[in-house]
Design a protein around this motif. Structure first.
Motif, PDB file in Angstrom:
ATOM      1  N   SER A 181      -8.055  34.473  58.757  1.00 53.58           N
ATOM      2  CA  SER A 181      -7.059  34.492  57.937  1.00 53.58           C
ATOM      3  C   SER A 181      -6.013  33.465  58.272  1.00 53.58           C
ATOM      4  O   SER A 181      -5.329  33.124  57.038  1.00 53.58           O
ATOM      5  CB  SER A 181      -6.198  35.813  58.377  1.00 53.58           C
ATOM      6  N   ARG A 182      -5.801  32.909  59.180  1.00 53.13           N
ATOM      7  CA  ARG A 182      -5.064  31.541  59.111  1.00 53.13           C
ATOM      8  C   ARG A 182      -5.527  30.421  58.549  1.00 53.13           C
ATOM      9  O   ARG A 182      -5.077  29.575  57.783  1.00 53.13           O
ATOM     10  CB  ARG A 182      -4.880  31.201  60.936  1.00 53.13           C
ATOM     11  N   LEU A 183      -6.934  30.229  58.710  1.00 52.94           N
ATOM     12  CA  LEU A 183      -7.681  29.246  57.843  1.00 52.94           C
ATOM     13  C   LEU A 183      -7.468  29.569  56.399  1.00 52.94           C
ATOM     14  O   LEU A 183      -7.281  28.477  55.687  1.00 52.94           O
ATOM     15  CB  LEU A 183      -8.950  29.161  58.342  1.00 52.94           C
ATOM     16  N   GLN A 184      -7.410  30.554  55.888  1.00 50.20           N
ATOM     17  CA  GLN A 184      -7.484  31.010  54.564  1.00 50.20           C
ATOM     18  C   GLN A 184      -5.837  30.660  54.257  1.00 50.20           C
ATOM     19  O   GLN A 184      -5.661  30.160  53.048  1.00 50.20           O
ATOM     20  CB  GLN A 184      -7.490  32.463  54.184  1.00 50.20           C
ATOM     21  N   ASP A 185      -5.062  31.249  54.980  1.00 52.83           N
ATOM     22  CA  ASP A 185      -3.594  30.639  54.722  1.00 52.83           C
ATOM     23  C   ASP A 185      -3.230  29.164  54.589  1.00 52.83           C
ATOM     24  O   ASP A 185      -2.320  28.765  53.820  1.00 52.83           O
ATOM     25  CB  ASP A 185      -2.728  31.143  55.748  1.00 52.83           C
ATOM     26  N   LEU A 186      -3.859  28.224  55.557  1.00 52.07           N
ATOM     27  CA  LEU A 186      -3.701  27.093  55.651  1.00 52.07           C
ATOM     28  C   LEU A 186      -4.505  26.311  54.579  1.00 52.07           C
ATOM     29  O   LEU A 186      -3.930  25.411  53.891  1.00 52.07           O
ATOM     30  CB  LEU A 186      -4.134  26.450  56.968  1.00 52.07           C
ATOM     31  N   SER A 187      -5.650  26.802  53.991  1.00 56.04           N
ATOM     32  CA  SER A 187      -6.137  26.182  52.846  1.00 56.04           C
ATOM     33  C   SER A 187      -5.375  26.395  51.642  1.00 56.04           C
ATOM     34  O   SER A 187      -5.414  25.488  50.728  1.00 56.04           O
ATOM     35  CB  SER A 187      -7.634  26.668  52.836  1.00 56.04           C
ATOM     36  N   GLN A 188      -4.678  27.627  51.516  1.00 59.29           N
ATOM     37  CA  GLN A 188      -3.823  28.101  50.505  1.00 59.29           C
ATOM     38  C   GLN A 188      -2.691  27.117  50.313  1.00 59.29           C
ATOM     39  O   GLN A 188      -2.450  26.491  49.350  1.00 59.29           O
ATOM     40  CB  GLN A 188      -3.658  29.325  50.324  1.00 59.29           C
ATOM     41  N   GLN A 189      -2.120  26.926  51.422  1.00 55.64           N
ATOM     42  CA  GLN A 189      -0.666  25.804  51.512  1.00 55.64           C
ATOM     43  C   GLN A 189      -1.297  24.456  51.408  1.00 55.64           C
ATOM     44  O   GLN A 189      -0.736  23.769  50.380  1.00 55.64           O
ATOM     45  CB  GLN A 189      -0.613  25.757  52.997  1.00 55.64           C
ATOM     46  N   LEU A 190      -2.708  24.096  51.826  1.00 53.34           N
ATOM     47  CA  LEU A 190      -3.195  22.446  51.584  1.00 53.34           C
ATOM     48  C   LEU A 190      -3.426  22.243  49.936  1.00 53.34           C
ATOM     49  O   LEU A 190      -2.876  21.412  49.362  1.00 53.34           O
ATOM     50  CB  LEU A 190      -4.394  22.263  52.205  1.00 53.34           C
ATOM     51  N   GLN A 191      -3.876  23.427  49.462  1.00 52.50           N
ATOM     52  CA  GLN A 191      -4.048  23.608  48.029  1.00 52.50           C
ATOM     53  C   GLN A 191      -2.855  23.388  47.056  1.00 52.50           C
ATOM     54  O   GLN A 191      -2.944  22.592  46.292  1.00 52.50           O
ATOM     55  CB  GLN A 191      -4.898  24.655  47.620  1.00 52.50           C
ATOM     56  N   GLN A 193       0.036  22.133  48.352  1.00 48.89           N
ATOM     57  CA  GLN A 193       0.589  20.878  48.366  1.00 48.89           C
ATOM     58  C   GLN A 193      -0.196  19.813  47.525  1.00 48.89           C
ATOM     59  O   GLN A 193       0.496  18.813  47.063  1.00 48.89           O
ATOM     60  CB  GLN A 193       0.703  20.454  50.048  1.00 48.89           C
TER      61      GLN A 193
END
Length: 195
Positions: A181-191, A193
């Motif tokens: 879930s943390r990886l999904q959150d980070l990937s959404q944040q990266l996308q 940005q």
């Protein structure tokens, strides 16, 4: 007369066999990566050993062994299946004559009373002791049958190891879910940005 009474008592007593199994606490860490630990290690101190001894002799673990070995069908552990001895018959006769038992109204449910007595009998047949200053614990079981004593000790040790393994697997699964879930959150944040 004393010697004859002692010999007669020894002849009447059934033979009891004791068997034991050794469980070693694993102090190694279960790591997801080099820096983050899923479970803290078991330190070989006195408190940890006492905690593990309490787990080994807990009613929950005993109930698991009772169900796995179907000890409710064994007269050695289920007093309802055993033939009453002469002393038990005399005790029951005196309990019927006691006035307090004439008006007893709060009787527990028969299924729970029987199951609790079987677990109590099983716990009376086992013991767990640490081996000196090591991280090993000796699990001992007593029975009137040598094979059954070995089976009881081995099954209790196996149930303990499986319970500890299940705790580690559940902790690892929970950590993996959190990381995903943390990886999904980070990937959404990266996308977000990048956009």
């Amino acid at each position: 007369a004393t010697i004859l009474c002692a010999v007669a008592f020894a002849m009447v007593q059934p033979t009891t066999y004791t068997s034991s199994a050794v469980v070693i606490l694993d102090p190694r860490k279960n790591n997801v990566t080099e820096t983050t630990s899923v479970l803290s290690p078991l330190t070989p101190d006195a408190a940890t050993m006492q905690n593990q001894l309490q787990i080994l002799t807990s009613r929950e673990l005993a109930a698991t062994v009772v169900e796995r070995l179907k000890l409710q069908d064994d007269p050695e552990f289920n007093p309802a299946l055993a033939r009453p001895s002469l002393m038990q018959l005399v005790g029951q006769m005196f309990s019927l004559l006691h006035p307090r038992n004439w008006f007893a109204s709060d009787m527990p449910a028969p299924g729970t009373l029987g199951r609790d007595r079987i677990i109590d009998n099983f716990l009376g047949h086992i013991s767990a002791n640490p081996q000196g200053l090591s991280t090993a614990i000796t699990v001992s079981a007593r029975s009137h049958d040598a094979t059954k004593a070995a089976l009881l000790a081995n099954t209790l040790a196996d149930a303990y190891v499986k319970a500890q393994l299940a705790i580690k697997v559940n902790a690892t699964a929970a950590t993996t879910d959190w990381l995903n879930s943390r990886l999904q959150d980070l990937s959404q944040q990266l996308q977000a940005q990048q956009e």
